[in-house]
Design a protein around this motif. Structure first.
Motif, short mmCIF file in Angstrom:
data_model
loop_
_atom_site.label_atom_id
_atom_site.label_comp_id
_atom_site.label_asym_id
_atom_site.label_seq_id
_atom_site.Cartn_x
_atom_site.Cartn_y
_atom_site.Cartn_z
N VAL A 41 0.87 -1.18 0.00
CA VAL A 41 0.00 0.00 0.00
C VAL A 41 0.90 1.22 0.00
O VAL A 41 1.65 1.46 0.96
CB VAL A 41 -0.92 0.01 1.23
CG1 VAL A 41 -1.86 1.22 1.18
CG2 VAL A 41 -1.72 -1.29 1.32
N LEU A 42 0.84 2.00 -1.08
CA LEU A 42 1.65 3.21 -1.21
C LEU A 42 0.87 4.37 -0.61
O LEU A 42 -0.06 4.90 -1.21
CB LEU A 42 1.96 3.49 -2.68
CG LEU A 42 2.48 2.30 -3.52
CD1 LEU A 42 2.78 2.76 -4.94
CD2 LEU A 42 3.71 1.69 -2.87
N ALA A 43 1.23 4.74 0.61
CA ALA A 43 0.52 5.80 1.33
C ALA A 43 1.25 7.12 1.09
O ALA A 43 2.30 7.38 1.69
CB ALA A 43 0.46 5.49 2.82
N CYS A 44 0.69 7.95 0.22
CA CYS A 44 1.40 9.14 -0.26
C CYS A 44 0.49 10.37 -0.30
O CYS A 44 -0.72 10.24 -0.53
CB CYS A 44 1.94 8.91 -1.67
SG CYS A 44 2.92 7.40 -1.86
N ARG A 45 1.09 11.52 -0.12
CA ARG A 45 0.35 12.78 -0.21
C ARG A 45 0.04 13.10 -1.67
O ARG A 45 -1.07 13.49 -2.01
CB ARG A 45 1.17 13.90 0.42
CG ARG A 45 0.51 15.28 0.37
CD ARG A 45 1.38 16.31 1.08
NE ARG A 45 2.70 16.39 0.49
CZ ARG A 45 2.99 17.12 -0.59
NH1 ARG A 45 2.05 17.82 -1.20
NH2 ARG A 45 4.22 17.13 -1.06
N ARG A 75 -6.65 10.47 9.76
CA ARG A 75 -7.84 9.74 10.18
C ARG A 75 -8.60 9.16 8.98
O ARG A 75 -9.10 8.03 9.03
CB ARG A 75 -8.75 10.65 10.99
CG ARG A 75 -8.18 11.00 12.36
CD ARG A 75 -9.13 11.89 13.16
NE ARG A 75 -8.58 12.27 14.45
CZ ARG A 75 -8.58 11.51 15.53
NH1 ARG A 75 -9.13 10.30 15.47
NH2 ARG A 75 -8.05 11.93 16.66
N ALA A 76 -8.68 9.95 7.91
CA ALA A 76 -9.37 9.47 6.71
C ALA A 76 -8.64 8.28 6.10
O ALA A 76 -9.27 7.31 5.66
CB ALA A 76 -9.50 10.60 5.69
N ALA A 77 -7.32 8.35 6.06
CA ALA A 77 -6.53 7.25 5.50
C ALA A 77 -6.69 5.99 6.35
O ALA A 77 -6.85 4.88 5.82
CB ALA A 77 -5.06 7.65 5.43
N ALA A 78 -6.66 6.15 7.68
CA ALA A 78 -6.83 5.00 8.56
C ALA A 78 -8.21 4.37 8.38
O ALA A 78 -8.35 3.14 8.37
CB ALA A 78 -6.61 5.42 10.01
N ALA A 79 -9.23 5.22 8.23
CA ALA A 79 -10.59 4.69 8.03
C ALA A 79 -10.67 3.91 6.72
O ALA A 79 -11.32 2.86 6.65
CB ALA A 79 -11.59 5.85 8.02
N VAL A 81 -8.17 2.33 5.25
CA VAL A 81 -7.48 1.06 5.45
C VAL A 81 -8.40 0.05 6.13
O VAL A 81 -8.46 -1.12 5.75
CB VAL A 81 -6.19 1.26 6.29
CG1 VAL A 81 -5.61 -0.09 6.72
CG2 VAL A 81 -5.15 2.04 5.50
N HIS A 82 -9.15 0.51 7.11
CA HIS A 82 -10.08 -0.38 7.80
C HIS A 82 -11.17 -0.91 6.87
O HIS A 82 -11.62 -2.06 7.00
CB HIS A 82 -10.74 0.34 8.99
CG HIS A 82 -9.87 0.39 10.21
ND1 HIS A 82 -8.91 1.35 10.39
CD2 HIS A 82 -9.81 -0.42 11.30
CE1 HIS A 82 -8.31 1.14 11.55
NE2 HIS A 82 -8.83 0.07 12.12
N LEU A 126 -4.01 4.51 15.11
CA LEU A 126 -5.29 4.23 14.45
C LEU A 126 -5.29 2.91 13.68
O LEU A 126 -6.35 2.37 13.39
CB LEU A 126 -5.64 5.38 13.50
CG LEU A 126 -5.94 6.72 14.19
CD1 LEU A 126 -5.97 7.86 13.16
CD2 LEU A 126 -7.27 6.65 14.93
N LEU A 127 -4.11 2.40 13.36
CA LEU A 127 -4.02 1.16 12.59
C LEU A 127 -3.56 -0.04 13.41
O LEU A 127 -3.50 -1.16 12.89
CB LEU A 127 -3.05 1.34 11.40
CG LEU A 127 -3.48 2.31 10.31
CD1 LEU A 127 -2.43 2.37 9.21
CD2 LEU A 127 -4.84 1.92 9.73
N LEU A 128 -3.23 0.17 14.67
CA LEU A 128 -2.64 -0.90 15.45
C LEU A 128 -3.57 -2.10 15.59
O LEU A 128 -3.11 -3.24 15.71
CB LEU A 128 -2.24 -0.38 16.83
CG LEU A 128 -1.12 -1.15 17.53
CD1 LEU A 128 0.13 -1.25 16.66
CD2 LEU A 128 -0.79 -0.50 18.86
N ASP A 129 -4.88 -1.88 15.56
CA ASP A 129 -5.80 -3.01 15.65
C ASP A 129 -5.73 -3.92 14.44
O ASP A 129 -6.17 -5.07 14.49
CB ASP A 129 -7.24 -2.52 15.87
CG ASP A 129 -7.77 -1.72 14.69
OD1 ASP A 129 -6.97 -1.07 13.99
OD2 ASP A 129 -9.00 -1.74 14.47
N ARG A 130 -5.19 -3.42 13.34
CA ARG A 130 -5.03 -4.24 12.14
C ARG A 130 -3.72 -5.03 12.17
O ARG A 130 -3.48 -5.89 11.32
CB ARG A 130 -5.05 -3.36 10.87
CG ARG A 130 -6.46 -2.88 10.49
CD ARG A 130 -7.31 -4.07 10.09
NE ARG A 130 -8.63 -3.70 9.59
CZ ARG A 130 -9.74 -3.68 10.31
NH1 ARG A 130 -9.68 -3.97 11.60
NH2 ARG A 130 -10.90 -3.37 9.78
#
Length: 298
Positions: A41-45, A75-79, A81-82, A126-130
């Motif tokens: 997953v390329l997480a980029c601005r 927060r939007a990115a983490a949501a 991902v979920h 925000l992602l630790l649960d994953r």
């Protein structure tokens, strides 16, 4: 024996999220992981650059819009991902900014502290649960030799450089914060018996776009010195890759180049500055970071 990209084991079936994966160290890290079979997953601005990177990398790549200088974006990115993934195997906190002119994030934080530390702190929380229940999962935090320049530790009295801004000092503080976060996170993960471990890495003196804000005189010296003092991004990324994939790596391990001054070379275990191991300061930074970001690790 020297550790190289050829030593990265098969990553088939694993999902790796790499921040700042559109160029430099992040791109090289993502490329190797994809070549070994991971879904990356390329997480980029910048999504235009991210699409170009995805084409270059090939394999199983996914795009995720993420601006670490905005907690709303985090927060939007983490949501997202979920919504898209039921787990993560690797979270590689690679993105960052280095010695820019004084600027602030969307939330009013000093840009380097806000992006390099607070943005990644919030994203990880925000992602630790994953990650927590995934066997072999890891959080890799990218540090820097510059953390050793923050000899006085974290300046809790002026975290946002409101009284005085020194671009190198602010960068050093942000990278010290990265390592303090990694060590504190590993302690917490181990205490709760999580499957996840946290590790750190630094790339030595790597020639990437990150140095674009370095003052011109230093850029000139670097250009004249050339190869003896720097290494290309694919070599700089080896420390991150070893932390992320070496089966022998353990929580709180910190990897960096084995050459003189740790500027270049193959990745080996390294020691960080004593200030990074100050548990009282780690806990204070953790509490402040939760307060500033509104993200609690539970």
């Amino acid at each position: 024996m020297a550790w190289t990209a050829a030593d990265v084991p098969d990553q088939s079936g694993r999902i790796a999220l790499v921040t700042g994966a559109n160029s430099g160290l992040g791109l090289e890290t993502a490329k190797v992981l994809a070549e070994r079979g991971a879904t990356v997953v390329l997480a980029c601005r910048n999504q235009v650059k991210a699409r170009t990177a995805a084409t270059l990398i090939g394999g199983a790549t996914e795009l995720l819009e993420l601006d670490l200088a905005s907690l709303d974006s985090v927060r939007a990115a983490a949501a997202e991902v979920h919504e898209r993934f039921d787990r993560l195997d690797l979270l590689i906190n690679n993105a960052g900014v280095m010695v820019p002119p004084h600027q602030r994030t969307a939330d009013g934080f000093e840009l380097q502290f806000g992006t390099n530390h607070l943005g990644h702190f919030a994203l990880t929380g925000l992602l630790l649960d994953r990650l927590r229940d995934v066997p072999g999962s890891r959080v890799v935090v990218l540090g820097s030799l510059a953390h050793k320049l923050a000899r006085g530790g974290i300046n809790f009295d002026d975290l946002q450089s409101e009284r005085r801004y020194h671009r190198v000092g602010a960068y050093a503080q942000s990278k010290l914060a990265n390592l303090m976060f990694m060590y504190a996170l590993q302690r917490r993960l181990a205490a709760e018996g999580a499957q996840t471990i946290a590790l750190g890495a630094h790339p030595g003196f790597s020639a990437t776009e990150l140095t674009r804000h370095v003052p011109a005189p230093l850029q000139s010296i670097n250009a004249m010195a050339g190869a003896p003092f720097t290494q290309p991004p694919d070599r700089g990324a080896l420390s991150t890759l070893r932390a992320a994939t070496d089966p022998r790596a353990m929580g709180a391990h910190y990897y960096g180049p084995d050459g003189p001054f740790e500027w270049r070379g193959r990745p080996v275990l390294k020691a960080s500055a004593a200030t990074a191991h100050d548990r009282a300061a780690q806990d204070r930074l953790w509490a402040v970071s939760e307060d500033l970001t509104g993200v609690s690790f539970g």
